[in-house]
Scaffold this active site. Structure first.
Site, PDB file in Angstrom:
ATOM      1  N   TYR A 158       9.620   2.470 -13.586  1.00 30.67           N
ATOM      2  CA  TYR A 158      10.495   2.426 -12.394  1.00 30.67           C
ATOM      3  C   TYR A 158      11.224   3.771 -12.258  1.00 30.67           C
ATOM      4  O   TYR A 158      11.550   4.215 -11.164  1.00 30.67           O
ATOM      5  CB  TYR A 158      11.463   1.249 -12.454  1.00 30.67           C
ATOM      6  CG  TYR A 158      12.005   0.828 -11.106  1.00 30.67           C
ATOM      7  CD1 TYR A 158      11.156   0.435 -10.083  1.00 30.67           C
ATOM      8  CD2 TYR A 158      13.378   0.836 -10.854  1.00 30.67           C
ATOM      9  CE1 TYR A 158      11.656   0.056  -8.845  1.00 30.67           C
ATOM     10  CE2 TYR A 158      13.883   0.448  -9.618  1.00 30.67           C
ATOM     11  CZ  TYR A 158      13.015   0.068  -8.620  1.00 30.67           C
ATOM     12  OH  TYR A 158      13.521  -0.307  -7.392  1.00 30.67           O
ATOM     13  N   LYS A 165      18.506   3.091  -7.520  1.00 25.85           N
ATOM     14  CA  LYS A 165      19.094   1.749  -7.366  1.00 25.85           C
ATOM     15  C   LYS A 165      20.481   1.671  -8.005  1.00 25.85           C
ATOM     16  O   LYS A 165      21.355   0.960  -7.499  1.00 25.85           O
ATOM     17  CB  LYS A 165      18.175   0.675  -7.958  1.00 25.85           C
ATOM     18  CG  LYS A 165      16.878   0.454  -7.180  1.00 25.85           C
ATOM     19  CD  LYS A 165      17.103   0.090  -5.712  1.00 25.85           C
ATOM     20  CE  LYS A 165      15.828  -0.414  -5.057  1.00 25.85           C
ATOM     21  NZ  LYS A 165      15.971  -0.566  -3.579  1.00 25.85           N
TER      22      LYS A 165
HETATM   23  P1  NAD Z   1       7.841  -2.653   1.803  1.00 31.10           P
HETATM   24  O1  NAD Z   1       6.881  -1.551   1.535  1.00 31.10           O
HETATM   25  O2  NAD Z   1       7.378  -3.778   2.612  1.00 31.10           O
HETATM   26  O3  NAD Z   1       9.190  -2.084   2.414  1.00 31.10           O
HETATM   27  C1  NAD Z   1       9.663  -0.784   2.184  1.00 31.10           C
HETATM   28  C2  NAD Z   1      10.083  -0.240   3.520  1.00 31.10           C
HETATM   29  O4  NAD Z   1      10.715   1.032   3.386  1.00 31.10           O
HETATM   30  C3  NAD Z   1       8.902  -0.056   4.479  1.00 31.10           C
HETATM   31  O5  NAD Z   1       9.104  -0.824   5.631  1.00 31.10           O
HETATM   32  C4  NAD Z   1       8.964   1.422   4.803  1.00 31.10           C
HETATM   33  O6  NAD Z   1       8.595   1.711   6.133  1.00 31.10           O
HETATM   34  C5  NAD Z   1      10.417   1.719   4.566  1.00 31.10           C
HETATM   35  N1  NAD Z   1      10.712   3.146   4.432  1.00 31.10           N
HETATM   36  C6  NAD Z   1      10.240   4.020   3.514  1.00 31.10           C
HETATM   37  N2  NAD Z   1      10.699   5.252   3.765  1.00 31.10           N
HETATM   38  C7  NAD Z   1      11.503   5.161   4.863  1.00 31.10           C
HETATM   39  C8  NAD Z   1      12.253   6.090   5.628  1.00 31.10           C
HETATM   40  N3  NAD Z   1      12.275   7.406   5.316  1.00 31.10           N
HETATM   41  N4  NAD Z   1      12.955   5.646   6.703  1.00 31.10           N
HETATM   42  C9  NAD Z   1      12.910   4.337   7.041  1.00 31.10           C
HETATM   43  N5  NAD Z   1      12.212   3.407   6.375  1.00 31.10           N
HETATM   44  C10 NAD Z   1      11.513   3.816   5.296  1.00 31.10           C
HETATM   45  O7  NAD Z   1       8.328  -3.146   0.334  1.00 31.10           O
HETATM   46  P2  NAD Z   1       9.467  -4.161  -0.115  1.00 31.10           P
HETATM   47  O8  NAD Z   1       9.089  -4.513  -1.496  1.00 31.10           O
HETATM   48  O9  NAD Z   1       9.660  -5.210   0.900  1.00 31.10           O
HETATM   49  O10 NAD Z   1      10.762  -3.225  -0.207  1.00 31.10           O
HETATM   50  C11 NAD Z   1      11.966  -3.494   0.503  1.00 31.10           C
HETATM   51  C12 NAD Z   1      13.186  -3.309  -0.393  1.00 31.10           C
HETATM   52  O11 NAD Z   1      13.173  -4.311  -1.398  1.00 31.10           O
HETATM   53  C13 NAD Z   1      13.261  -1.970  -1.121  1.00 31.10           C
HETATM   54  O12 NAD Z   1      14.596  -1.541  -1.167  1.00 31.10           O
HETATM   55  C14 NAD Z   1      12.810  -2.338  -2.524  1.00 31.10           C
HETATM   56  O13 NAD Z   1      13.329  -1.449  -3.483  1.00 31.10           O
HETATM   57  C15 NAD Z   1      13.440  -3.703  -2.635  1.00 31.10           C
HETATM   58  N6  NAD Z   1      12.929  -4.551  -3.713  1.00 31.10           N
HETATM   59  C16 NAD Z   1      11.607  -4.854  -3.801  1.00 31.10           C
HETATM   60  C17 NAD Z   1      11.140  -5.670  -4.827  1.00 31.10           C
HETATM   61  C18 NAD Z   1       9.679  -6.004  -4.960  1.00 31.10           C
HETATM   62  O14 NAD Z   1       9.253  -6.387  -6.044  1.00 31.10           O
HETATM   63  N7  NAD Z   1       8.879  -5.916  -3.914  1.00 31.10           N
HETATM   64  C19 NAD Z   1      12.048  -6.190  -5.768  1.00 31.10           C
HETATM   65  C20 NAD Z   1      13.407  -5.878  -5.636  1.00 31.10           C
HETATM   66  C21 NAD Z   1      13.839  -5.058  -4.607  1.00 31.10           C
HETATM   67  O1  0WE Z   2      11.725  -0.921  -5.420  1.00 32.83           O
HETATM   68  C1  0WE Z   2      10.566  -1.248  -5.599  1.00 32.83           C
HETATM   69  C2  0WE Z   2       9.442  -0.431  -4.988  1.00 32.83           C
HETATM   70  C3  0WE Z   2       9.837   1.002  -4.923  1.00 32.83           C
HETATM   71  C4  0WE Z   2       8.787   2.004  -4.485  1.00 32.83           C
HETATM   72  C5  0WE Z   2       7.422   1.808  -4.581  1.00 32.83           C
HETATM   73  C6  0WE Z   2       6.557   2.835  -4.183  1.00 32.83           C
HETATM   74  C7  0WE Z   2       5.063   2.725  -4.311  1.00 32.83           C
HETATM   75  C8  0WE Z   2       4.314   3.644  -3.377  1.00 32.83           C
HETATM   76  C9  0WE Z   2       9.264   3.191  -4.011  1.00 32.83           C
HETATM   77  N1  0WE Z   2       8.446   4.194  -3.621  1.00 32.83           N
HETATM   78  C10 0WE Z   2       7.110   4.022  -3.699  1.00 32.83           C
HETATM   79  N2  0WE Z   2       6.311   5.073  -3.310  1.00 32.83           N
HETATM   80  C11 0WE Z   2       4.961   4.971  -3.206  1.00 32.83           C
HETATM   81  O2  0WE Z   2       4.273   5.963  -2.901  1.00 32.83           O
HETATM   82  N3  0WE Z   2      10.302  -2.342  -6.378  1.00 32.83           N
HETATM   83  C12 0WE Z   2      11.395  -3.056  -7.004  1.00 32.83           C
HETATM   84  C13 0WE Z   2       8.931  -2.806  -6.688  1.00 32.83           C
HETATM   85  C14 0WE Z   2       8.559  -2.172  -7.993  1.00 32.83           C
HETATM   86  O3  0WE Z   2       8.192  -0.872  -8.054  1.00 32.83           O
HETATM   87  C15 0WE Z   2       7.972  -0.563  -9.381  1.00 32.83           C
HETATM   88  C16 0WE Z   2       8.204  -1.699 -10.167  1.00 32.83           C
HETATM   89  C17 0WE Z   2       8.604  -2.729  -9.282  1.00 32.83           C
HETATM   90  C18 0WE Z   2       9.004  -4.116  -9.636  1.00 32.83           C
HETATM   91  C19 0WE Z   2       7.577   0.629  -9.959  1.00 32.83           C
HETATM   92  C20 0WE Z   2       7.393   0.703 -11.336  1.00 32.83           C
HETATM   93  C21 0WE Z   2       7.637  -0.403 -12.109  1.00 32.83           C
HETATM   94  C22 0WE Z   2       8.047  -1.619 -11.546  1.00 32.83           C
END
Ligand code: NAD
Ligand code: 0WE
Length: 258
Positions: A158, A165
């Site tokens: 991460y 975060k």
């Molecule tokens: P996702 O890819 O569906 O959403 C990420 C979004 O970020 C996308 O819609 C993308 O367009 C947007 N984004 C990236 N760069 C941007 C920019 N410069 N301006 C505006 N928008 C931008 O993935 P997700 O997992 O739904 O992520 C949403 C949030 O949830 C993030 O903050 C992520 O860290 C958090 N999160 C995700 C998980 C997981 O496991 N998926 C767990 C905990 C928290």
């Molecule tokens: O916040 C996230 C996703 C964050 C994320 C993921 C990507 C993949 C593609 C941010 N930037 C990028 N850029 C890319 O090009 N999560 C909480 C999901 C997530 O991401 C991980 C996790 C988990 C869970 C990355 C490493 C290890 C665990």
């Protein structure tokens, strides 16, 4: 009763039907909120079309481009809200980004540019959106962001996102302190791992999900709908006494030591 009728809600971070923001938008709509949706524009306008088709059943009354790295676009969003809605009640910050190279390998190898990119998009953006929302939340409001355990504990790979975060979670607290006197609440949801566009691009996400299924008290992961329902709660008067908090929606995983 969870009722968001008469509330104007801006939702950022929808990329597709797996996005956590999509789960949130659906639950806010179900609770009666009037929606504004932003999307990250690309050169070909593909994202605009894709997201617009997805969200059309929720009848958003605003649909706007917003790259949070572009101050012009951010201020355009809020001037449009001022013109079209007059006030804002709810802001959902649901976006993050780091360079893929920085989500694998040695953390100490993170470049200055990679560090700045991750913190700019994933943490600073909450401030710039809150700054725009503040004068529009004239009747009070609720701001909700999405965070992850990797900002509090070390989760392999991460890396720089963990630092982003950690910054985001402190942004929640400093913003809650500043905006509280205006009756604007600011909270974070720390979601467990969910398969989305962002997480699926990460190697080993399925192994992480299996680990959670074995260890978490509920013996499963969480869904976008569960996160959406918690967001709806944090946006409603049911949580009127809650601000500056990080609420774990992770099937209980965070409490476990082994
Ligand atoms: P996702 O890819 O569906 O959403 C990420 C979004 O970020 C996308 O819609 C993308 O367009 C947007 N984004 C990236 N760069 C941007 C920019 N410069 N301006 C505006 N928008 C931008 O993935 P997700 O997992 O739904 O992520 C949403 C949030 O949830 C993030 O903050 C992520 O860290 C958090 N999160 C995700 C998980 C997981 O496991 N998926 C767990 C905990 C928290
Ligand atoms: O916040 C996230 C996703 C964050 C994320 C993921 C990507 C993949 C593609 C941010 N930037 C990028 N850029 C890319 O090009 N999560 C909480 C999901 C997530 O991401 C991980 C996790 C988990 C869970 C990355 C490493 C290890 C665990």
């Amino acid at each position: 009763m969870l009722d968001l009728t008469g509330k104007n809600a801006l939702v950022t971070g929808i990329a597709n039907n797996r996005s956590i923001a999509w789960g949130i938008a659906q639950q806010l709509h179900k609770a009666g909120a009037n929606l504004g949706i932003t999307y990250l524009p690309d050169e070909k306008g593909k994202m605009e079309k894709k997201v617009e088709d997805l969200v059309s059943p929720l009848n958003p009354s605003l649909f706007l481009p917003c790259n949070v790295q572009n101050d012009e676009q951010v201020s355009q969003v809020f001037s449009t809200i001022q013109d079209k809605w007059g006030k804002l009640d709810i802001l959902i910050h649901c976006l993050a980004f780091a360079s893929r190279d920085d989500l694998t390998g040695d953390f100490s190898n993170t470049s200055r540019d990679g560090f700045q990119l991750a913190l700019d998009i994933s943490a600073y953006s909450l401030l710039s959106l809150a700054k725009g929302a503040k004068p529009l939340m004239s009747e009070g409001g609720s701001i909700v962001t999405l965070t992850y355990l990797g900002g509090v504990r070390v989760v392999p790979n991460y890396n720089v996102m963990g630092i982003a975060k950690a910054a985001l979670e402190m942004n929640v607290k400093y913003l809650a302190a500043e905006l509280g006197p205006n009756n604007i609440r600011v909270n974070g949801i720390s979601a467990g791992p969910i398969r989305t566009l962002a997480s699926s691009a990460v190697g080993g996400i399925l192994d992480m999900i299996h680990h959670v299924e074995e260890v978490a008290p509920l013996r499963r992961t969480v869904t976008q709908t569960e996160v959406g329902n918690t967001a709806a709660f944090l946006c409603s008067d049911l949580s009127s006494g809650v601000t500056g908090q990080i609420l774990y929606v992770d099937a209980g995983y965070e409490i476990m030591g082994m």
